[in-house]
Write a protein that holds these residues in place. Structure first.
Motif, mmCIF file in Angstrom:
data_model
loop_
_atom_site.group_PDB
_atom_site.id
_atom_site.type_symbol
_atom_site.label_atom_id
_atom_site.label_comp_id
_atom_site.label_asym_id
_atom_site.label_seq_id
_atom_site.Cartn_x
_atom_site.Cartn_y
_atom_site.Cartn_z
ATOM 1 N N ALA A 96 0.841 -1.198 0.000
ATOM 2 C CA ALA A 96 0.000 0.000 0.000
ATOM 3 C C ALA A 96 0.878 1.251 0.000
ATOM 4 O O ALA A 96 2.009 1.221 0.486
ATOM 5 N N ASN A 97 0.381 2.329 -0.575
ATOM 6 C CA ASN A 97 1.043 3.645 -0.553
ATOM 7 C C ASN A 97 2.449 3.620 -1.164
ATOM 8 O O ASN A 97 3.391 4.169 -0.585
ATOM 9 N N SER A 98 2.626 2.950 -2.290
ATOM 10 C CA SER A 98 3.960 2.786 -2.876
ATOM 11 C C SER A 98 4.279 3.765 -4.013
ATOM 12 O O SER A 98 5.440 3.961 -4.326
ATOM 13 N N PHE A 99 3.270 4.321 -4.676
ATOM 14 C CA PHE A 99 3.520 5.101 -5.901
ATOM 15 C C PHE A 99 2.888 6.497 -5.812
ATOM 16 O O PHE A 99 1.789 6.648 -5.283
ATOM 17 N N GLU A 100 3.580 7.476 -6.385
ATOM 18 C CA GLU A 100 3.027 8.843 -6.421
ATOM 19 C C GLU A 100 1.988 8.982 -7.531
ATOM 20 O O GLU A 100 1.163 9.901 -7.501
ATOM 21 N N ALA A 101 2.060 8.104 -8.522
ATOM 22 C CA ALA A 101 1.055 8.140 -9.598
ATOM 23 C C ALA A 101 0.812 6.735 -10.124
ATOM 24 O O ALA A 101 1.730 5.905 -10.144
ATOM 25 N N VAL A 102 -0.428 6.469 -10.503
ATOM 26 C CA VAL A 102 -0.783 5.197 -11.143
ATOM 27 C C VAL A 102 -1.530 5.537 -12.431
ATOM 28 O O VAL A 102 -2.445 6.370 -12.425
ATOM 29 N N THR A 103 -1.095 4.910 -13.529
ATOM 30 C CA THR A 103 -1.695 5.222 -14.833
ATOM 31 C C THR A 103 -2.239 3.942 -15.483
ATOM 32 O O THR A 103 -1.834 2.835 -15.133
ATOM 33 N N ALA A 104 -3.139 4.128 -16.436
ATOM 34 C CA ALA A 104 -3.659 2.987 -17.209
ATOM 35 C C ALA A 104 -4.187 3.514 -18.535
ATOM 36 O O ALA A 104 -4.943 4.495 -18.557
ATOM 37 N N GLU A 112 -7.529 -1.538 -6.134
ATOM 38 C CA GLU A 112 -6.116 -1.874 -6.046
ATOM 39 C C GLU A 112 -5.247 -0.680 -6.453
ATOM 40 O O GLU A 112 -4.199 -0.425 -5.852
ATOM 41 N N MET A 113 -5.699 0.067 -7.463
ATOM 42 C CA MET A 113 -4.967 1.278 -7.855
ATOM 43 C C MET A 113 -4.948 2.252 -6.673
ATOM 44 O O MET A 113 -3.933 2.877 -6.378
ATOM 45 N N PHE A 114 -6.094 2.362 -6.004
ATOM 46 C CA PHE A 114 -6.229 3.246 -4.840
ATOM 47 C C PHE A 114 -5.282 2.806 -3.729
ATOM 48 O O PHE A 114 -4.568 3.604 -3.136
ATOM 49 N N ARG A 115 -5.257 1.509 -3.461
ATOM 50 C CA ARG A 115 -4.450 0.971 -2.346
ATOM 51 C C ARG A 115 -2.956 1.262 -2.536
ATOM 52 O O ARG A 115 -2.284 1.698 -1.600
ATOM 53 N N VAL A 116 -2.437 1.044 -3.740
ATOM 54 C CA VAL A 116 -0.981 1.185 -3.922
ATOM 55 C C VAL A 116 -0.545 2.644 -4.122
ATOM 56 O O VAL A 116 0.643 2.943 -4.092
ATOM 57 N N LEU A 117 -1.530 3.524 -4.332
ATOM 58 C CA LEU A 117 -1.226 4.946 -4.524
ATOM 59 C C LEU A 117 -0.946 5.597 -3.166
ATOM 60 O O LEU A 117 -1.608 5.289 -2.174
ATOM 61 N N LYS A 118 0.053 6.500 -3.131
ATOM 62 C CA LYS A 118 0.321 7.237 -1.888
ATOM 63 C C LYS A 118 -0.789 8.241 -1.635
ATOM 64 O O LYS A 118 -1.357 8.775 -2.612
ATOM 65 N N PRO A 119 -1.078 8.568 -0.380
ATOM 66 C CA PRO A 119 -2.045 9.635 -0.113
ATOM 67 C C PRO A 119 -1.603 10.917 -0.834
ATOM 68 O O PRO A 119 -0.421 11.265 -0.811
ATOM 69 N N GLY A 120 -2.522 11.557 -1.524
ATOM 70 C CA GLY A 120 -2.191 12.755 -2.299
ATOM 71 C C GLY A 120 -1.753 12.424 -3.722
ATOM 72 O O GLY A 120 -1.627 13.316 -4.565
ATOM 73 N N GLY A 121 -1.516 11.133 -3.987
ATOM 74 C CA GLY A 121 -1.089 10.716 -5.333
ATOM 75 C C GLY A 121 -2.239 10.779 -6.326
ATOM 76 O O GLY A 121 -3.406 10.869 -5.941
ATOM 77 N N ARG A 122 -1.892 10.693 -7.621
ATOM 78 C CA ARG A 122 -2.889 10.886 -8.681
ATOM 79 C C ARG A 122 -2.984 9.670 -9.586
ATOM 80 O O ARG A 122 -1.966 9.053 -9.902
ATOM 81 N N ILE A 123 -4.199 9.350 -9.991
ATOM 82 C CA ILE A 123 -4.355 8.361 -11.062
ATOM 83 C C ILE A 123 -4.721 9.084 -12.355
ATOM 84 O O ILE A 123 -5.415 10.118 -12.338
ATOM 85 N N VAL A 124 -4.245 8.536 -13.459
ATOM 86 C CA VAL A 124 -4.648 9.025 -14.791
ATOM 87 C C VAL A 124 -5.053 7.793 -15.598
ATOM 88 O O VAL A 124 -4.240 6.886 -15.807
#
Ligand SMILES: C[S@@+](CC[C@H](N)C(=O)[O-])C[C@H]1O[C@@H](n2cnc3c(N)ncnc32)[C@H](O)[C@@H]1O
Length: 240
Positions: free
Chosen positions: A121-129, A145-157
């Motif tokens: 959890a909380n491993s990446f500053e951004a997750v993309t797909a 799962e994208m939410f879980r591995v994203l750091k708080p404040g991180g962004r998905i695109v």
């Protein structure tokens, strides 16, 4: 009922999707650019441009396929981009491309399932797909799962096909997507089903505000949606 590539086969959507992408991997990049007249390159640029301000250090690209979005992600100068995919065939094409471009020190590709990510959890500053989430067997599980591995404040695109609604683009697009694209796709990829599955899966997939509602439900904040090219494609962004 879930839309699956091979309607007469008995395997799960996930195993059928992996089989389909293994089958078309060698022709995937060519077909992408050919069938979209190269617009897919512009869509990926637009998506990664949305990470320019936040300058994420570690980016996870899920359903990375042959790695085009992962390669584009280097434009925001991250320390590392990690890509995962369930199709070994797609990953093999991606690894070769990354090696040839001399980018192997910046991008690593792993076998992995987006619905059960192998990262803490909380491993990446951004997750993309890009064009990946539509293929998930369980969309909410994949987004969680994208939410879980994203750091708080991180962004998905997330870049995904959507359905144009305005005349005459809606009619022209439907004609092209249902009558022309499957014919070229089948002849070039030699896969009977892949380019019939594409329009069918887009048709069944929640887009626009419906997709934002699912992101909200999963826990994302600031969910936003930007249609591209008359709404043929959309970019969704959100923050954890
Ligand atoms: C249309 S391709 C997109 C590839 C790449 N992102 C691009 O922009 O060209 C969809 C990819 O999603 C992968 N995929 C589908 N379901 C997946 C899952 N549950 N976990 C990981 N990858 C998945 C497929 O194997 C395929 O490589």
């Amino acid at each position: 009922m879930a839309v699956v590539p091979y309607k007469d086969a008995s395997g799960s959507k996930k195993s059928q999707v992996a089989q389909m992408f293994n089958s078309i991997a060698g022709k995937y990049d060519f077909l992408n650019h050919f069938l979209s007249a190269g617009i897919d390159i512009y869509w990926r640029k637009k998506a990664i441009g949305l990470l320019q301000k936040s300058k994420p250090a570690r980016i996870l690209d899920i359903a990375t396929g042959t790695g085009d979005l992962a390669i584009e992600a280097l434009k925001v100068n991250p320390e590392k981009v990690t890509g995962i995919d369930i199709s070994e065939g797609m990953l093999a094409v991606g690894r070769e491309k990354i090696q040839k471009k001399g980018l192997a020190h910046k991008i690593e590709l792993f076998s992995g399932d987006s619905e059960n990510l192998q990262f803490e959890a909380n491993s990446f500053e951004a997750v993309t797909a890009a064009f990946g989430v539509r293929n998930f067997e369980n969309l909410e599980k994949g987004l969680s799962e994208m939410f879980r591995v994203l750091k708080p404040g991180g962004r998905i695109v997330i870049l995904e096909f959507s359905k144009p609604t305005a005349f005459p683009m809606k009619q022209a697009y439907n004609f092209y997507f249902k009558n022309i694209l499957p014919v070229f796709g089948k002849v070039i990829s030699k896969d009977q089903a892949a380019y019939t599955y594409l329009p069918e899966s887009v048709q069944a997939f929640p887009d626009g505000k419906d997709f934002l509602k699912i992101l909200d439900k999963v826990g994302f904040k600031n969910t936003q949606w930007q249609p591209l090219t008359f709404g043929i494609c959309s970019i969704y962004t959100a923050i954890k």
